[in-house]
Design a protein around this motif. Structure first.
Motif: not given
Length: 228
Positions: A54-60, A95-102
């Motif tokens: 799996a690829v875990v994406v740290l979203v900030t 409180n960060v929205p998911l970017p379009p590619f995610l």
């Protein structure tokens, strides 16, 4: 069980905390760290992403604007079409929205370092539910064997169909010859009014049946034309 962590450089400290939490629950972690001098960064990252479960994406906010993170995610998404058990797991910090590619993937939301261990356990549990990796060489060999079997079945069916067709042609030819003989005898009788005309019918039919059984009629040229 191995994951690749994708993150923006500004979030290195948070990425390290997540990696430590994952290792503490028994998950092996790779990332863009420890790349030897002179190695091609893109080749190393693609290899690590490919080998990860799996690829875990740290979203900030920083990673949502990072072209590197987006490229890593897009490569991981491409891998999910080849290996359907691979997952892309967004871990959203704050409180960060998911970017379009995610956007197609369900995110895991954490508030800070104190919830990092809980997030690591949830990631491990989600990976434990996945099926084992497919053995593609074995699957390919099985598909090729099935194709060979289907090809042999199709050949047998085609041969049987051709044999039935030939037998039908022979039978139809025999019937046509007999009908022609009957028609000729009737016409001869109508002209001569001689009962001897029917001797041709009595003699001709046994001969036709004999030739039909010997397969001689199967050698007659089709369409009433001889070979040139």
């Amino acid at each position: 069980m191995q994951v690749f962590i994708s993150y923006a450089y500004e979030d290195l400290s948070t990425a390290r905390s997540l990696a430590e939490a994952l290792r503490s629950v028994g998950v092996s972690v790779t990332s863009d760290r420890d790349i030897a001098p002179g190695e091609r960064i893109g080749s190393v990252l693609s290899s690590r992403i490919k080998s990860a479960q799996a690829v875990v994406v740290l979203v900030t906010k920083a990673s949502a604007e990072s072209s590197w993170v987006e490229e890593e995610v897009m490569y991981a998404i491409a891998g999910t079409f080849v290996e359907t058990s691979k997952r892309v797991i967004p871990v959203v910090v704050g409180n960060v929205p998911l970017p379009p590619f995610l956007a197609p993937f369900r995110g895991l939301y954490i508030e800070g370092p104190e919830t990092m261990l809980d997030a690591a356990r949830m990631i491990k549990d989600s990976l434990s539910e996945l099926p084992t990796h497919r053995n593609l060489p074995d699957e390919l060999a099985q598909i090729q064997a099935e194709r060979r079997y289907l090809k042999s079945v199709n050949s047998a069916v085609a041969a049987a169909t051709a044999a039935n067709y030939e037998r039908s042609i022979v039978a139809m030819t025999a019937v046509s010859v007999i009908l022609g003989l009957v028609s000729g005898v009737v016409s001869l009788y109508a002209i001569t009014r001689s009962p001897y005309a029917f001797l041709g019918l009595l003699l001709g039919i046994p001969i036709i049946i004999f030739l039909h059984r010997r397969g001689a009629l199967a050698q007659m040229p089709k369409g009433g034309r001889g070979d040139d």
